[in-house]
Design a protein around this motif. Sequence first.
Motif, PDB file in Angstrom:
ATOM      1  N   ASP A  22      11.438   9.786  18.029  1.00  0.00           N
ATOM      2  CA  ASP A  22      10.939   8.076  18.210  1.00  0.00           C
ATOM      3  C   ASP A  22       9.839   7.963  16.831  1.00  0.00           C
ATOM      4  OD1 ASP A  22      12.786   8.758  20.567  1.00  0.00           O
ATOM      5  OD2 ASP A  22      10.417   8.692  21.570  1.00  0.00           O
ATOM      6  N   LEU A  23      10.052   8.176  15.870  1.00  0.00           N
ATOM      7  CA  LEU A  23       9.518   8.211  14.983  1.00  0.00           C
ATOM      8  C   LEU A  23      10.027   7.079  14.066  1.00  0.00           C
ATOM      9  CD1 LEU A  23       7.141  11.080  14.756  1.00  0.00           C
ATOM     10  CD2 LEU A  23       6.829   8.754  15.670  1.00  0.00           C
ATOM     11  N   SER A  24       9.142   6.539  12.942  1.00  0.00           N
ATOM     12  CA  SER A  24       9.516   5.286  11.698  1.00  0.00           C
ATOM     13  C   SER A  24       8.311   5.497  10.863  1.00  0.00           C
ATOM     14  CB  SER A  24      10.016   4.080  12.100  1.00  0.00           C
ATOM     15  OG  SER A  24      10.593   4.071  13.249  1.00  0.00           O
ATOM     16  N   VAL A  25       9.094   6.331   9.627  1.00  0.00           N
ATOM     17  CA  VAL A  25       8.353   6.674   8.144  1.00  0.00           C
ATOM     18  C   VAL A  25       8.796   4.786   7.478  1.00  0.00           C
ATOM     19  CG1 VAL A  25       7.865   7.568   6.275  1.00  0.00           C
ATOM     20  CG2 VAL A  25       7.952   8.980   8.219  1.00  0.00           C
ATOM     21  N   ILE A  26       7.863   4.605   7.130  1.00  0.00           N
ATOM     22  CA  ILE A  26       8.221   2.915   6.514  1.00  0.00           C
ATOM     23  C   ILE A  26       6.921   3.378   5.750  1.00  0.00           C
ATOM     24  CG2 ILE A  26       7.564   0.685   6.379  1.00  0.00           C
ATOM     25  CD1 ILE A  26       7.214   0.735   9.553  1.00  0.00           C
ATOM     26  N   HIS A  27       8.399   2.874   4.370  1.00  0.00           N
ATOM     27  CA  HIS A  27       7.532   3.293   2.822  1.00  0.00           C
ATOM     28  C   HIS A  27       6.850   1.622   2.443  1.00  0.00           C
ATOM     29  CE1 HIS A  27       9.287   7.040   2.410  1.00  0.00           C
ATOM     30  NE2 HIS A  27      10.366   6.878   3.432  1.00  0.00           N
ATOM     31  N   SER A  28       5.609   2.266   2.019  1.00  0.00           N
ATOM     32  CA  SER A  28       4.950   0.713   1.595  1.00  0.00           C
ATOM     33  C   SER A  28       4.582   0.858   0.161  1.00  0.00           C
ATOM     34  CB  SER A  28       4.281   0.182   2.651  1.00  0.00           C
ATOM     35  OG  SER A  28       2.939   1.233   2.174  1.00  0.00           O
ATOM     36  N   ASP A  29       4.081  -0.393  -0.472  1.00  0.00           N
ATOM     37  CA  ASP A  29       3.772  -0.598  -2.499  1.00  0.00           C
ATOM     38  C   ASP A  29       2.417   0.431  -2.012  1.00  0.00           C
ATOM     39  OD1 ASP A  29       6.178  -1.799  -3.331  1.00  0.00           O
ATOM     40  OD2 ASP A  29       4.439  -3.933  -2.901  1.00  0.00           O
ATOM     41  N   ASP A  30       2.667   1.375  -3.099  1.00  0.00           N
ATOM     42  CA  ASP A  30       1.198   2.931  -3.380  1.00  0.00           C
ATOM     43  C   ASP A  30       0.209   1.215  -3.239  1.00  0.00           C
ATOM     44  OD1 ASP A  30       3.066   4.234  -3.687  1.00  0.00           O
ATOM     45  OD2 ASP A  30       3.037   4.062  -5.542  1.00  0.00           O
ATOM     46  N   ILE A  31      -0.759   2.399  -2.351  1.00  0.00           N
ATOM     47  CA  ILE A  31      -2.179   1.222  -2.277  1.00  0.00           C
ATOM     48  C   ILE A  31      -3.434   2.255  -3.425  1.00  0.00           C
ATOM     49  CG2 ILE A  31      -2.033   0.574   0.220  1.00  0.00           C
ATOM     50  CD1 ILE A  31      -3.723   2.912   1.029  1.00  0.00           C
ATOM     51  N   ASN A  32      -3.162   3.331  -4.060  1.00  0.00           N
ATOM     52  CA  ASN A  32      -4.064   4.137  -4.770  1.00  0.00           C
ATOM     53  C   ASN A  32      -2.373   4.527  -5.335  1.00  0.00           C
ATOM     54  OD1 ASN A  32      -2.768   6.291  -2.722  1.00  0.00           O
ATOM     55  ND2 ASN A  32      -5.022   6.860  -3.548  1.00  0.00           N
ATOM     56  N   ASN A  33      -3.293   4.628  -6.706  1.00  0.00           N
ATOM     57  CA  ASN A  33      -2.974   5.287  -7.782  1.00  0.00           C
ATOM     58  C   ASN A  33      -3.572   6.347  -8.148  1.00  0.00           C
ATOM     59  OD1 ASN A  33      -1.107   2.890  -8.231  1.00  0.00           O
ATOM     60  ND2 ASN A  33      -2.493   2.257  -9.979  1.00  0.00           N
ATOM     61  N   VAL A  34      -2.498   7.656  -8.777  1.00  0.00           N
ATOM     62  CA  VAL A  34      -3.437   8.786  -9.356  1.00  0.00           C
ATOM     63  C   VAL A  34      -3.062   8.756 -10.381  1.00  0.00           C
ATOM     64  CG1 VAL A  34      -2.150  11.734  -9.673  1.00  0.00           C
ATOM     65  CG2 VAL A  34      -2.457  10.165  -7.359  1.00  0.00           C
ATOM     66  N   THR A  35      -4.493   9.425 -10.960  1.00  0.00           N
ATOM     67  CA  THR A  35      -4.271   8.826 -13.105  1.00  0.00           C
ATOM     68  C   THR A  35      -5.022   9.636 -13.360  1.00  0.00           C
ATOM     69  OG1 THR A  35      -6.579   7.797 -12.677  1.00  0.00           O
ATOM     70  CG2 THR A  35      -4.996   6.357 -12.299  1.00  0.00           C
ATOM     71  N   ILE A  36      -4.778  10.078 -14.742  1.00  0.00           N
ATOM     72  CA  ILE A  36      -5.317  11.172 -15.810  1.00  0.00           C
ATOM     73  C   ILE A  36      -6.202   9.623 -16.648  1.00  0.00           C
ATOM     74  CG2 ILE A  36      -5.082  12.485 -17.772  1.00  0.00           C
ATOM     75  CD1 ILE A  36      -2.132  13.234 -16.314  1.00  0.00           C
ATOM     76  N   LEU A  37      -7.101   9.890 -17.002  1.00  0.00           N
ATOM     77  CA  LEU A  37      -8.552   8.730 -17.457  1.00  0.00           C
ATOM     78  C   LEU A  37      -9.013  10.282 -19.153  1.00  0.00           C
ATOM     79  CD1 LEU A  37     -10.395   7.885 -15.179  1.00  0.00           C
ATOM     80  CD2 LEU A  37      -8.955   6.691 -16.166  1.00  0.00           C
ATOM     81  N   LEU A  38      -8.900   9.784 -19.816  1.00  0.00           N
ATOM     82  CA  LEU A  38      -9.003  10.052 -21.304  1.00  0.00           C
ATOM     83  C   LEU A  38     -10.235   9.655 -21.914  1.00  0.00           C
ATOM     84  CD1 LEU A  38      -5.082   9.799 -22.749  1.00  0.00           C
ATOM     85  CD2 LEU A  38      -6.291  12.605 -21.906  1.00  0.00           C
ATOM     86  N   ASN A  39     -11.241  11.168 -22.193  1.00  0.00           N
ATOM     87  CA  ASN A  39     -12.371  10.266 -22.997  1.00  0.00           C
ATOM     88  C   ASN A  39     -12.436  10.288 -24.403  1.00  0.00           C
ATOM     89  OD1 ASN A  39     -15.005  10.090 -23.867  1.00  0.00           O
ATOM     90  ND2 ASN A  39     -15.733  11.452 -23.010  1.00  0.00           N
ATOM     91  N   SER A  40     -12.251   8.994 -24.745  1.00  0.00           N
ATOM     92  CA  SER A  40     -11.877   8.362 -26.150  1.00  0.00           C
ATOM     93  C   SER A  40     -13.025   7.971 -26.828  1.00  0.00           C
ATOM     94  CB  SER A  40     -10.482   7.118 -26.127  1.00  0.00           C
ATOM     95  OG  SER A  40     -11.500   5.885 -25.433  1.00  0.00           O
ATOM     96  N   GLY A  41     -14.581   8.512 -26.503  1.00  0.00           N
ATOM     97  CA  GLY A  41     -14.752   8.938 -27.312  1.00  0.00           C
ATOM     98  C   GLY A  41     -15.257   9.596 -28.634  1.00  0.00           C
TER      99      GLY A  41
END
Length: 99
Positions: A22-41
Amino acid sequence: LRKWNPPPPAYLIDLDEDEGNDLSVIHSDDINNVTILLNSGKAPLDDINVRKTIIHAIDKKKIIDDQLNGIFKPVDNVFPIDAPYSDVALTPRWDYDLE
C-alpha cells in the motif's frame, strides 16, 4: 550517534513496482546534489584547460544510469536549482565530450 543512509535506488524502484503493498514512491526534484569540487589553486588544476578536460571526461548520465538506477538528473550547479537564489543556468555548460 547513528548516521541515516537513504535506501538504495534499486530498492525504491522495486518498492514502487510492487503492487502488493500500500506504498507509493513519489519522485520529486532533487533537494541536494552530489558534487566533485576541484581545487583550482594548485597545479595542475590551476590550468583551466586541465579542469575543462576533467569535466568533459566525466559522463554524469552514465554514472547515474549505471550506479544510481537512472532515477536522478545530471546537474551543473553546486546547489540544487530549486534552492533559494540558485535558479541560475550556468553557461557555458561543460557536458561530457571526449573530443
